[in-house]
Design a protein around this motif. Structure first.
Motif, mmCIF file in Angstrom:
data_model
loop_
_atom_site.group_PDB
_atom_site.id
_atom_site.type_symbol
_atom_site.label_atom_id
_atom_site.label_comp_id
_atom_site.label_asym_id
_atom_site.label_seq_id
_atom_site.Cartn_x
_atom_site.Cartn_y
_atom_site.Cartn_z
ATOM 1 N N ILE A 6 0.858 -1.179 0.000
ATOM 2 C CA ILE A 6 0.000 0.000 0.000
ATOM 3 C C ILE A 6 0.898 1.234 0.000
ATOM 4 N N THR A 7 0.663 2.132 -0.937
ATOM 5 C CA THR A 7 1.489 3.340 -1.021
ATOM 6 C C THR A 7 1.133 4.319 0.102
ATOM 7 N N SER A 8 2.052 5.237 0.337
ATOM 8 C CA SER A 8 1.840 6.273 1.357
ATOM 9 C C SER A 8 2.589 7.535 0.931
ATOM 10 N N ALA A 9 2.410 8.585 1.691
ATOM 11 C CA ALA A 9 3.037 9.873 1.366
ATOM 12 C C ALA A 9 4.563 9.767 1.261
ATOM 13 N N GLU A 10 5.160 8.826 1.973
ATOM 14 C CA GLU A 10 6.620 8.670 1.936
ATOM 15 C C GLU A 10 7.125 8.295 0.545
ATOM 16 N N PHE A 11 6.237 7.874 -0.335
ATOM 17 C CA PHE A 11 6.620 7.544 -1.701
ATOM 18 C C PHE A 11 6.764 8.802 -2.558
ATOM 19 N N CYS A 12 6.569 9.996 -1.984
ATOM 20 C CA CYS A 12 6.660 11.264 -2.714
ATOM 21 C C CYS A 12 5.703 11.269 -3.900
ATOM 22 N N MET A 13 4.452 10.982 -3.628
ATOM 23 C CA MET A 13 3.475 10.806 -4.688
ATOM 24 C C MET A 13 3.090 12.089 -5.408
ATOM 25 N N ASP A 14 3.446 13.244 -4.848
ATOM 26 C CA ASP A 14 3.101 14.501 -5.514
ATOM 27 C C ASP A 14 4.160 14.930 -6.527
ATOM 28 N N THR A 15 5.228 14.149 -6.670
ATOM 29 C CA THR A 15 6.283 14.399 -7.648
ATOM 30 C C THR A 15 6.353 13.168 -8.557
ATOM 31 N N PRO A 16 5.673 13.186 -9.712
ATOM 32 C CA PRO A 16 5.498 11.974 -10.517
ATOM 33 C C PRO A 16 6.766 11.168 -10.808
ATOM 34 N N ASN A 17 7.844 11.814 -11.229
ATOM 35 C CA ASN A 17 9.046 11.042 -11.565
ATOM 36 C C ASN A 17 9.685 10.399 -10.346
ATOM 37 N N VAL A 18 9.727 11.131 -9.234
ATOM 38 C CA VAL A 18 10.269 10.553 -7.987
ATOM 39 C C VAL A 18 9.387 9.394 -7.544
ATOM 40 N N PHE A 19 8.072 9.605 -7.598
ATOM 41 C CA PHE A 19 7.120 8.560 -7.216
ATOM 42 C C PHE A 19 7.317 7.307 -8.055
ATOM 43 N N LYS A 20 7.399 7.465 -9.361
ATOM 44 C CA LYS A 20 7.559 6.313 -10.246
ATOM 45 C C LYS A 20 8.851 5.548 -9.942
ATOM 46 N N TYR A 34 0.137 -7.792 -5.039
ATOM 47 C CA TYR A 34 -0.906 -6.780 -5.139
ATOM 48 C C TYR A 34 -0.288 -5.435 -4.763
ATOM 49 N N ALA A 35 -0.810 -4.360 -5.355
ATOM 50 C CA ALA A 35 -0.377 -3.014 -4.980
ATOM 51 C C ALA A 35 -1.578 -2.081 -5.019
ATOM 52 N N LEU A 36 -1.593 -1.159 -4.080
ATOM 53 C CA LEU A 36 -2.707 -0.219 -3.944
ATOM 54 C C LEU A 36 -2.197 1.210 -3.986
ATOM 55 N N TYR A 37 -2.809 2.013 -4.857
ATOM 56 C CA TYR A 37 -2.551 3.455 -4.839
ATOM 57 C C TYR A 37 -3.536 4.068 -3.852
ATOM 58 N N ARG A 38 -2.988 4.562 -2.749
ATOM 59 C CA ARG A 38 -3.796 5.176 -1.690
ATOM 60 C C ARG A 38 -3.101 6.463 -1.280
ATOM 61 N N ASP A 39 -3.777 7.572 -1.487
ATOM 62 C CA ASP A 39 -3.215 8.875 -1.134
ATOM 63 C C ASP A 39 -4.356 9.816 -0.801
ATOM 64 N N LYS A 40 -4.546 10.053 0.479
ATOM 65 C CA LYS A 40 -5.676 10.864 0.929
ATOM 66 C C LYS A 40 -5.419 12.367 0.838
ATOM 67 N N SER A 41 -4.186 12.773 0.518
ATOM 68 C CA SER A 41 -3.878 14.203 0.552
ATOM 69 C C SER A 41 -3.450 14.802 -0.791
ATOM 70 N N ASN A 42 -3.199 13.997 -1.784
ATOM 71 C CA ASN A 42 -2.713 14.496 -3.071
ATOM 72 C C ASN A 42 -3.831 15.228 -3.812
ATOM 73 N N LYS A 43 -3.612 16.498 -4.079
ATOM 74 C CA LYS A 43 -4.604 17.292 -4.819
ATOM 75 C C LYS A 43 -4.691 16.846 -6.282
ATOM 76 N N ASN A 44 -3.650 16.195 -6.761
ATOM 77 C CA ASN A 44 -3.624 15.669 -8.129
ATOM 78 C C ASN A 44 -3.761 14.148 -8.102
#
Length: 183
Positions: A6-20, A34-44
């Motif tokens: 399960i993903t989290s904010a520590e994955f730097c999800m608001d910066t696409p290239n870093v996240f990937k 299995y993998a889950l995209y879960r991000d309750k705070s990302n405006k994008n």
């Protein structure tokens, strides 16, 4: 035993290239099923979910899930949607989209309801101590649940060490899900 990252904010999800890059490396390291995209705070959120799916497509045998949004999961061609314990009413619609459905549960009653409504699997939590998640259920309660249901159950909550994974592995749980274990 199946592994559910399960993903989290520590994955730097608001910066696409870093996240990937981070996500790709975690997939290589941990080899989740299995993998889950879960991000309750990302405006994008949609952009993050799209970046998540870009990486998932490189791992053909892994199942990909989007949190809460069946329409987005369908649009992005994810394997399925992971619904919250307040979204039981969305199971039927997600199944009509052809999606696999995993539901977050916290009681035996919720697990049995998800099973009755046609969910494909559930997470049951918290098994171990986890920040802000209430009293842990423990492995014995998990074992008791597993004798009552036929739906695949992912143990979730406080699974941060190989010891925890080993304890879950000694039950009939389908697998374990975690955020912090996969960092």
């Amino acid at each position: 035993m199946q592994k559910y990252l399960i993903t989290s904010a520590e994955f730097c999800m608001d910066t696409p290239n870093v996240f990937k890059n981070t996500l790709y490396n975690q997939f290589l390291k941990h080899k989740p099923n299995y993998a889950l995209y879960r991000d309750k705070s990302n405006k994008n959120y949609n952009l993050g979910a799209s970046s998540f799916m870009d990486v998932c497509r490189k791992f053909e045998t892994m199942k990909s899930f989007i949190h809460q949004h069946a329409d987005l999961a369908k649009e992005l061609n994810a394997t399925g949607v992971h619904l919250t314990s307040k979204q039981f009413d969305k199971i039927f619609d997600a199944k009509k989209f052809g999606l696999e459905v995993i539901v977050s549960t916290h009681t035996f009653e919720e697990v049995l309801l998800a099973q009755e409504l046609g969910a494909d699997a559930v997470t049951f939590s918290p098994i171990f101590t986890s920040p802000d998640k209430g009293e842990p259920k423990g492995v014995e309660e998990l074992k008791e649940l597993l004798e009552m249901c036929s739906i695949p159950v992912f143990a979730l909550g406080g699974i941060v060490k190989t010891l925890h994974v080993g304890m879950i592995g000694q039950t009939k749980a389908y697998g374990f899900a975690s955020i912090r274990y996969f960092k």
